[in-house]
Enzyme design. Structure first.
Site, PDB file in Angstrom:
ATOM      1  N   LYS A  32      55.527 -33.670  -1.534  1.00  0.00           N
ATOM      2  CA  LYS A  32      56.094 -33.211  -2.803  1.00  0.00           C
ATOM      3  C   LYS A  32      55.647 -31.792  -3.147  1.00  0.00           C
ATOM      4  CE  LYS A  32      52.800 -35.072  -5.833  1.00  0.00           C
ATOM      5  NZ  LYS A  32      52.203 -34.036  -6.649  1.00  0.00           N
ATOM      6  N   THR A  33      54.383 -31.478  -2.870  1.00  0.00           N
ATOM      7  CA  THR A  33      53.924 -30.113  -3.139  1.00  0.00           C
ATOM      8  C   THR A  33      54.679 -29.134  -2.245  1.00  0.00           C
ATOM      9  OG1 THR A  33      51.747 -31.090  -3.487  1.00  0.00           O
ATOM     10  CG2 THR A  33      51.869 -28.711  -3.419  1.00  0.00           C
ATOM     11  N   ASP A 224      55.488 -30.659 -12.040  1.00  0.00           N
ATOM     12  CA  ASP A 224      54.786 -31.482 -11.062  1.00  0.00           C
ATOM     13  C   ASP A 224      54.221 -32.724 -11.755  1.00  0.00           C
ATOM     14  OD1 ASP A 224      53.637 -32.165  -8.673  1.00  0.00           O
ATOM     15  OD2 ASP A 224      51.863 -30.911  -8.950  1.00  0.00           O
ATOM     16  N   GLU A 225      53.987 -33.798 -11.023  1.00  0.00           N
ATOM     17  CA  GLU A 225      53.381 -35.024 -11.565  1.00  0.00           C
ATOM     18  C   GLU A 225      54.091 -35.472 -12.846  1.00  0.00           C
ATOM     19  OE1 GLU A 225      51.299 -36.523  -9.770  1.00  0.00           O
ATOM     20  OE2 GLU A 225      49.987 -35.105  -8.726  1.00  0.00           O
ATOM     21  N   GLN A 255      52.259 -43.757  -9.048  1.00  0.00           N
ATOM     22  CA  GLN A 255      51.048 -42.958  -9.194  1.00  0.00           C
ATOM     23  C   GLN A 255      50.800 -42.549 -10.643  1.00  0.00           C
ATOM     24  OE1 GLN A 255      50.071 -40.146  -5.958  1.00  0.00           O
ATOM     25  NE2 GLN A 255      52.079 -40.667  -5.143  1.00  0.00           N
ATOM     26  N   ARG A 626      45.285 -41.639  -0.372  1.00  0.00           N
ATOM     27  CA  ARG A 626      44.716 -40.319  -0.093  1.00  0.00           C
ATOM     28  C   ARG A 626      44.322 -40.218   1.376  1.00  0.00           C
ATOM     29  NH1 ARG A 626      47.313 -38.112  -3.074  1.00  0.00           N
ATOM     30  NH2 ARG A 626      48.200 -40.163  -3.406  1.00  0.00           N
TER      31      ARG A 626
END
Length: 812
Positions: A32-33, A224-225, A255, A626
């Site tokens: 996503k980043t 973002d997020e 998340q 992660r």
DNA sequence: TAAAGAAAGTTTTTT
DNA sequence: ACTTTCTTTA
């Protein structure tokens, strides 16, 4: 360079859908980043959009930094006149407000001060005290969080009070604190973190020209997020994008871990409704983790009901099983983790590992273990540099120089270093300030001009203090304002002219002229030495600031308030220690999730609310995803909480993992070996279904395991230890109810019991029988003879401390 | 007033 | 266990 070549089909789609609203649902590790960075690069390089027309918003400085770096790397061949703005929500708001807050006409001026958590807490504390409420009954933290969530709900003082009046006295009291708190913030020309959002939204909503200006400026917006945005953040985004609707949000409902801070999951769920013609893109290919890690993480999060579900897949290899270790206590857990990291690094010298835990208080043992092992570690969270006492003091001096009305900063430094202005004097000043309706600063001025009542000594000290602040202000280019009071603020009297003095010079002056350095040097302790070094570090930061550009003291201070402990993350550190929350958005070849225990992770505060329980589970999901190659899960049998040792049960999340995908590395019998023996795994409609036998007490509980531990140790030491049987055998004959050990306390044995022959049969690890409590496990013995005391844990009754002479104990 | 010693409260996660 | 706050003493 073609930005699209390295992307998969969905990612490409997400990058080129630049016009109109897009919702990018990006699973863990799906890039996503990468997509956001490519999208920005694409807009600039391919679509010819000017960098200053692009705004990307993140939650943390860490994420913003990462984004900036990635974009920069993608565009390194381009000649750019400027960089796109990548900012956190809060710094964006500060930017907007420093420009235009006066257009709100609510008496705040552009020189406003930012109050961080700590400042705001102090102010609330003062309010509670001054209203005559009992601090113990009301609770500063509780009040602060009530006020904060009210603010985030958009509830002003009146709305809060209206709702509180009939509920209960405590809430009504909070409402009065809220009111006074707001008044004082105003009098101090100060905004807390929530206000930054609130005022910025109000400015955009109520002043069309400002809204217009930013709509024209930011033609393309990326968030973002997005799953963690709250209603204010949503409002801000909506207003900023009112005109052009070129907005892309990226998020993942699995998340979402900030509901407790007001995050509203409906923002992402209803995005398509809010923005017409939304293009929705799903990124479901995971590039990060092994198949096994994804399977285990997926199995856990599947237990959530409030979930749409997604189809995350990977073409990565299957990888190794998740590794499990049951430790005796937190210390052993930390040592084991450290030793595993050493092993990994022997095999691959530069491999990175992260240790993730639920609460910051768990960090200390890991820190010690890493230090002992000689591993270079990096710790995120806890204390940030700017949260150190001495750094905050100096910043407070600087804040005060820029805004003398900041009474919180004033109270912080008026007597540090000690200059003879004690509690009595400050209280007297506060009383008068209240009576006259003046700020503390103005009261000091008044008192100096018309001396009355105060001691000569206090007067001299106050005059000296005032002179120091005025001098610092002068250096920062502040023109002394005429007497101001609560009713009439003084806009535009303090225009800093940053070129007067370098930021670093002013910082140096704040350390030297205040006598701060002198006082620390006088102490001649190691601690004072360390504080001096930190202040040197602050000067260095200021020098960097001067070197980098045109910004002044104000920006330096804003930065210190808005930068958080998250930003200490160094990507290349061999070992990173942090909370799971802090790990959001990061990835590591090796991940350890420590403290997977009932009441810790999931946290006990979430136990009663199913929705919070689901958030804990998502948190666990975030932690697991992660990991790239190796995932470790550990738990301890006992743990210190508030200085007392508590027995702890394994987390239910462990139970939710497919046991066949877990490898047990524990010494001896672990919870997992019990769980394996007693669990039947059934397939129901293609899904795992496990029988929950684990918490009946028949298969495993910590008291049993600890007994087992003592037994093993006793036999190693050649000690007969009372000749008790294995815990399992005993339990088979035992008719007592299952142990409720999660609330029972366990003490470690005193060292001498291991080596010297016990004077009675009741040694730690043996079982006793009590007339009232039944059978129990001896945990600790103290004293001797008549005063011999035993600490015993009884199933169903918890821990009792008994004097052997009177307790009438029998061997059991 | 300031330093030193005693008692009490504390830990969920954060911009 | 650790830190903050209250109390005592110089």
């Amino acid at each position: 360079m073609n930005f699209l070549d390295s992307l998969n089909e969905q990612q490409r789609e997400a990058v080129i859908a630049t016009d109109g609203p897009s919702l990018i649902l990006a699973g863990a590790g799906s890039g996503k980043t990468r997509v956001i960075a490519h999208r920005i690069a694409y807009l600039i390089a391919e679509k010819g959009i000017a960098p200053w027309n692009i705004l990307a918003v993140t939650f943390t400085n860490k994420a913003a930094e990462e984004m900036r770096l990635r974009v920069q790397r993608l565009l390194r061949d381009q000649e750019l006149s400027s960089a796109p703005l990548v900012s956190t929500f809060h710094s964006l708001c500060v930017r907007i407000l420093r420009q235009d807050i006066e257009k709100l006409n609510d008496k705040y001026t552009r020189t406003f001060t930012i109050y961080d958590q700590d400042d705001s807490q102090r102010l609330i504390k003062n309010c509670i005290k001054d209203l005559g409420y009992d601090e113990k009954h009301l609770g500063v933290r509780a009040t602060q969080s009530a006020i904060s969530s009210a603010k985030n709900r958009g509830e002003d003082v009146d709305a809060f009070a209206a709702r509180a009046d009939y509920v209960d006295e405590r809430r009504a009291a909070m409402a009065r604190v809220y009111k006074l708190y707001e008044e004082r913030l105003h009098a101090n020309n100060a905004l807390d973190f929530d206000d930054l959002m609130i005022k910025a939204v109000r400015l955009l909503r109520d002043v069309p020209e400002v809204c217009e200006k930013y709509n024209n400026k930011f033609k393309y917006l990326l968030v973002d997020e997005y799953q963690d945005t709250n209603s204010l953040q949503f409002a801000l985004i909506s207003l900023l994008t009112e005109k052009q609707q070129n907005i892309a949000v990226v998020g993942d409902e699995d998340q979402s871990i900030y509901k407790w801070r007001g995050a509203d999951i409906t923002n992402i769920l209803n995005f398509e409704k809010h923005f017409a013609n939304t293009k929705t893109i799903r990124l479901e290919q995971n590039y990060r983790s092994t198949q096994t890690i994804l399977d285990v993480a997926g199995a856990v999060v599947k237990h959530n009901v409030e979930r749409k579900g997604k189809n995350l897949w990977t073409s990565n290899p299957k990888g190794e099983r998740v590794r499990y270790y049951q430790a005796f206590d937190a210390d052993a857990e930390a040592r084991w983790v450290a030793s595993k990291i050493v092993e990994h690094r022997r095999e691959q010298y530069d491999i990175r590992a992260a240790v993730l835990y639920r609460t910051n208080s768990q960090s200390r043992v890991f820190e010690e273990a890493m230090r002992r092992t000689g591993l270079a570690y990096n710790i995120v969270g806890g204390f940030s540099f700017y949260e150190r006492m001495e750094v905050r003091d100096i910043i407070a001096y600087l804040k005060l120089a820029l805004n003398p009305n900041d009474s919180i900063a004033l109270q912080r430094v008026i007597n540090s270093p000690p200059r003879g202005i004690g509690k009595q004097t400050v209280e007297e000043l506060a009383r008068r300030a209240n009576d006259f309706g003046l700020t503390l600063w103005d009261t000091i001025k008044l008192v100096i001009e018309k001396p009355d009542g105060l001691s000569m000594r206090a007067m001299t000290a106050l005059r000296g203090f005032r002179r120091i602040i005025l001098k610092l202000g002068e250096m920062a280019g502040v023109v002394e304002s005429p007497m101001s009071n609560v009713q009439s603020q003084t806009p535009n009297t303090q225009q800093p002219t940053p070129l007067d003095a370098l930021v670093s010079d002013i910082v140096k002056a704040a350390i030297l002229d205040t006598g701060y350095e002198y006082a620390l040097k006088g102490e001649k302790t190691d601690e004072a030495e360390a504080r001096l070094e930190n202040l040197q570090e602050l000067v260095n930061a200021a020098v960097d600031y001067d070197d980098n550009g045109v910004e002044g003291l104000r920006e330096f201070i804003d930065h210190s308030a808005l930068v958080s402990d998250q930003d200490q993350y160094k990507r290349d550190a061999p070992v990173t220690l942090m909370t799971v929350h802090a790990a959001k958005g990061l990835e590591f070849p090796i991940v350890f999730i420590a403290g997977l225990e009932d009441g810790l992770f999931p946290h006990s505060r979430s136990a009663t609310d199913p929705a919070e329980m689901e958030e804990e589970r998502r948190l666990c999901y975030v932690a697991m995803t992660r990991a790239e190659k190796f995932l470790y899960v550990t738990h301890a049998m006992k743990r210190r909480v508030y200085g007392e040792e508590l027995a702890s049960e394994p987390s239910q999340f462990l139970n939710e993992m497919p046991l066949e995908l877990i490898e047990d590395l524990s010494l001896g019998k672990s919870w997992l070996s019990f769980a394996r023996g007693s669990t039947t795994i059934e397939y129901e409609q293609g899904e795992y279904r496990k029988e929950k036998k684990k918490y009946t007490g028949k298969t495993y509980d910590s008291a049993d395991s600890i007994a087992e531990f003592f037994k093993q140790r006793a036999s190693q030491l050649g000690n007969t230890g009372g000749g008790f049987q294995s815990a399992k055998e005993q339990r088979a004959r035992d008719a007592s109810p299952p142990a409720r050990t999660s609330s029972s306390r366990v003490q470690s044995p005193t060292p001498d019991t291991e080596h010297q022959a016990p004077s009675s049969e009741f040694v730690p690890g043996s079982y006793v029988k009590h007339a009232k409590y039944g059978r129990g496990l001896v945990l600790r013995r103290e004293g001797a003879g008549d005063s011999l005391k035993l600490t015993v844990t009884f199933p169903g009754f918890g821990q009792k401390k008994l004097v052997q002479k009177y307790a009438g104990l029998e061997k059991a």
